[in-house]
Design an enzyme around this catalytic site. Structure first.
Site, PDB file in Angstrom:
ATOM      1  CG  HIS A   1      -8.486  95.690 -40.794  1.00 37.33           C
ATOM      2  ND1 HIS A   1      -8.593  96.497 -41.043  1.00 37.33           N
ATOM      3  CD2 HIS A   1      -8.198  94.744 -40.191  1.00 37.33           C
ATOM      4  CE1 HIS A   1      -9.148  96.674 -39.087  1.00 37.33           C
ATOM      5  NE2 HIS A   1      -7.829  96.010 -38.231  1.00 37.33           N
ATOM      6  CG  ASP A   2     -11.528  93.532 -38.781  1.00 34.74           C
ATOM      7  OD1 ASP A   2     -10.215  93.059 -38.821  1.00 34.74           O
ATOM      8  OD2 ASP A   2     -11.555  94.418 -37.774  1.00 34.74           O
TER       9      ASP A   2
ATOM     10  CG  ASP B   1      -5.680 100.970 -34.851  1.00 37.85           C
ATOM     11  OD1 ASP B   1      -6.799 100.476 -34.011  1.00 37.85           O
ATOM     12  OD2 ASP B   1      -6.219 100.143 -35.724  1.00 37.85           O
TER      13      ASP B   1
ATOM     14  CG  ASP C   1      -9.229  97.379 -32.241  1.00 42.83           C
ATOM     15  OD1 ASP C   1      -9.948  96.544 -32.690  1.00 42.83           O
ATOM     16  OD2 ASP C   1      -8.828  95.938 -30.904  1.00 42.83           O
TER      17      ASP C   1
ATOM     18  CD  GLU D   1     -13.015  97.373 -34.867  1.00 45.68           C
ATOM     19  OE1 GLU D   1     -13.446  97.051 -35.433  1.00 45.68           O
ATOM     20  OE2 GLU D   1     -13.056  97.318 -33.775  1.00 45.68           O
TER      21      GLU D   1
HETATM   22  C1  NOJ Z   1     -10.873  95.024 -34.247  1.00 43.76           C
HETATM   23  C2  NOJ Z   1      -9.547  95.309 -35.355  1.00 43.76           C
HETATM   24  O1  NOJ Z   1     -10.433  95.482 -36.377  1.00 43.76           O
HETATM   25  C3  NOJ Z   1      -9.307  93.441 -35.896  1.00 43.76           C
HETATM   26  O2  NOJ Z   1      -8.517  93.439 -37.118  1.00 43.76           O
HETATM   27  C4  NOJ Z   1      -8.891  92.696 -34.412  1.00 43.76           C
HETATM   28  O3  NOJ Z   1      -8.542  91.095 -34.991  1.00 43.76           O
HETATM   29  C5  NOJ Z   1      -9.872  92.732 -33.459  1.00 43.76           C
HETATM   30  N1  NOJ Z   1     -10.537  93.749 -33.172  1.00 43.76           N
HETATM   31  C6  NOJ Z   1      -8.977  92.320 -32.098  1.00 43.76           C
HETATM   32  O4  NOJ Z   1      -8.345  93.298 -31.540  1.00 43.76           O
END
Ligand code: NOJ
Ligand code: MG
Length: 549
Positions: free
Chosen positions: A343-344, A115, A217, A282
């Site tokens: 994971h979000d 990541d 990210d 992402e």
């Molecule tokens: C996206 C990530 O997937 C998330 O988990 C994170 O909190 C935010 N970016 C900030 O880095």
């Protein structure tokens, strides 16, 4: 709606299919390292734990592992706040462990992605400590500093994704700094050439080590409007004084700026210096904007993450339309991809229900493009209810009224019915669900009817059949309940029919007759059945049919 042009291949599909790389034909599996397997009993998953489960992943049949951040971090955002990009956090292990993981992954002919978090660092990163120390130190412009408006008020109205305004006053430097996420995550100033250089150097460090690429990210956040203009209110948002939730404003000046493409192009150019590495972005944007991240000359992200299956309502017509829109919007050499969990976001089994989980898997693994799955989805793990006083996710803690803690989707992998489900020999950092004794890898692995057996069979069939991993895609039919499409490669043709509803449904095409054998069904008993003409499906049923040539 019945599609008439079923056998036409678009030029995009044909040209992109002329040469295939591992990241096009393979399946990506996301591991949230804190929660996969704890080897040392501190209740937090680690790299040695992951190594001990590589045989499982190989057995499952995935090709590539993406690890959420494992770097030095104060863990304000569980590793997305990095204080040293080149160092492994001791919670997860050592650089030796990472080297071992990489070689073990490669030994199994699999790939490893890290990541990359380029938008922001931790506020404990030495760069930030230096930057805030004065207004004239060498790194003073590495972050986004501002005096504020006359009278000392905030530089603009930008909001933080994690709640409240996005500017933090720094006593030491007597200025504000911008943070799109937590105040412990100051945004880097990507307009500064030294920042660019430092980040590319860091990427090079990992590429030299042999990692197979990065998931980048918040790629669309990386650069902001130079004039820092105010974002306009979103339609229907409350009055200015109450605009404190991120979606109250449209982030038109704080994200997706034209200059971001220059940055992504630089990252891609570096990646291209190495063999077959991949750059994933992402990006949460509508399709028309998302596809711009492939780059005008396909020189930006190889795979801008396509999150439609995560964000759209589970509605057959809407999803069918989105698949068409996406296929149609892809640039000529853009390779598609689909994501079912991360994971979000809430887990797929919680969002669409356990009954639909196999249908969702069948869709993810048979649509055209690289699939990304999320650990635990293969056993139908659901969001685990976390009592309020056990919430640790800052997104949940900062905005308690919105009920958007991400903890429920980040719980320990359920391996067996032993204490802590075999995840750890001590209390895990997040609790397990009460039914882990029944829902786990051990219980499902030899059960012909399980979600795990279904996933494994599907991954194997996908791997064995070019039609499914690189073949062309053509829509066949969609209505309120069903989505049907064909994947084709050479003489091999597969018909996929998905019932997204709980009610029985008829697949009754008017213009064509389909004849074939079910290779895999969400109902185990369907396997091997011959089908012809009208197909009657049960509620929540999906079929993968090899058509007679
Ligand atoms: C996206 C990530 O997937 C998330 O988990 C994170 O909190 C935010 N970016 C900030 O880095
Ligand atoms: Mg551990």
């Amino acid at each position: 709606m019945e599609y008439t042009t079923i056998m036409e291949q678009t030029s995009a599909q044909t040209s992109a299919s002329s040469k295939h790389l591992w990241w096009q034909s393979g399946v990506i599996y996301q591991i949230y390292p804190r929660s996969f397997k704890d080897s040392d009993g501190d209740g937090v998953g680690d790299i040695q734990g992951i190594i001990s489960k590589l045989d499982y992943l190989e057995w499952l049949g995935v090709d590539c592992i993406w690890l959420s951040p494992i770097f030095s971090s104060p863990m304000a955002d569980f590793g997305y706040d990095i204080s040293d990009y080149r160092c492994i956090h001791p919670l997860f292990g050592t650089m030796n462990d990472l080297d071992k993981l990489l070689s073990e992954v490669h030994h199994r002919d699999m790939k490893l992605l890290l990541d990359l978090v380029p938008n922001h660092t931790s506020d404990q990163h030495p760069w930030f400590l230096e930057s805030r120390s004065s207004r004239d130190n060498p790194k003073s412009d590495w972050y986004i500093w501002h005096d504020g408006k006359e009278g000392g008020s905030l530089p603009n109205n930008w909001l933080s994704v994690f709640g409240g305004n996005a500017w933090e006053w720094d006593e030491l430097r007597q200025q504000y700094y911008y943070h799109a996420f937590l105040k412990q995550q100051p945004d880097l100033n990507w307009r500064h050439p030294e920042v660019q250089e430092a980040m590319l150097d860091m990427m090079r460090f990992w590429l030299e080590k042999g990692v197979d690429g990065f998931r980048v990210d918040v790629m669309w956040h990386m650069i902001k409007d130079e004039q820092l203009r105010d974002n306009p209110p979103a339609p229907g948002s409350p009055s200015e004084a109450e605009q404190l939730s991120y979606d109250h404003l449209m982030p038109v000046y704080s994200t997706d700026q034209p200059e971001v493409h220059d940055i992504v192009r630089m990252m891609r150019a570096l990646t291209n210096e190495y063999d077959e590495r991949v750059l994933i972005g992402e990006i949460y944007l509508p399709i028309d904007k998302l596809v711009t991240y492939y780059g005008k000359d396909n020189d930006e992200s190889h795979l801008p993450f396509n999150f439609q299956l995560l964000t759209l309502p589970w509605d057959a017509l809407q999803i069918a339309a989105a698949i068409e829109e996406y296929e149609g919007a892809l640039p000529p050499d853009g390779w598609p991809n689909w994501v079912l969990g991360n994971h979000d976001k809430p887990r797929i089994s919680s969002r669409v229900g356990i009954a639909q989980a196999k249908v969702a898997a069948l869709m993810l693994l048979t649509l055209r493009g690289t699939p990304t799955m999320y650990y635990g989805d293969e056993i139908g793990m659901r969001d685990v209810p976390i009592p309020l006083d056990e919430i640790v996710d800052p997104q949940g803690l900062n905005m308690p009224d919105l009920d958007i803690s991400r903890d429920p989707a980040r719980t320990p992998m359920q391996w067996n019915n032993q204490p802590n489900s075999g995840f750890s020999y001590n209390k895990p950092w997040l609790r397990l669900p009460m039914n882990f004794g029944r829902v786990n890898v051990e219980m499902q692995k030899d059960d012909a009817y399980s979600q795990l057996t279904f996933y494994r069979a599907l991954l194997e069939i996908r791997k064995e059949n070019a039609a499914l991993h690189i073949g062309s895609y053509a829509p066949v039919y969609a209505d309120q309940q069903l989505i049907a499409y064909i994947r084709e490669w050479g003489n091999d043709r597969f018909l996929i029919i998905l019932n997204l509803s709980h009610r029985t449904a008829y697949f009754k095409p008017k213009s064509t007759t389909y004849k074939g054998t079910v290779v895999l069904g969400t109902e185990f008993e369907r396997g091997g059945m011959q089908i012809e003409n009208i197909i009657t499906l049960g509620g929540d049923e999906g079929l993968l049919i090899r058509l007679q040539s």
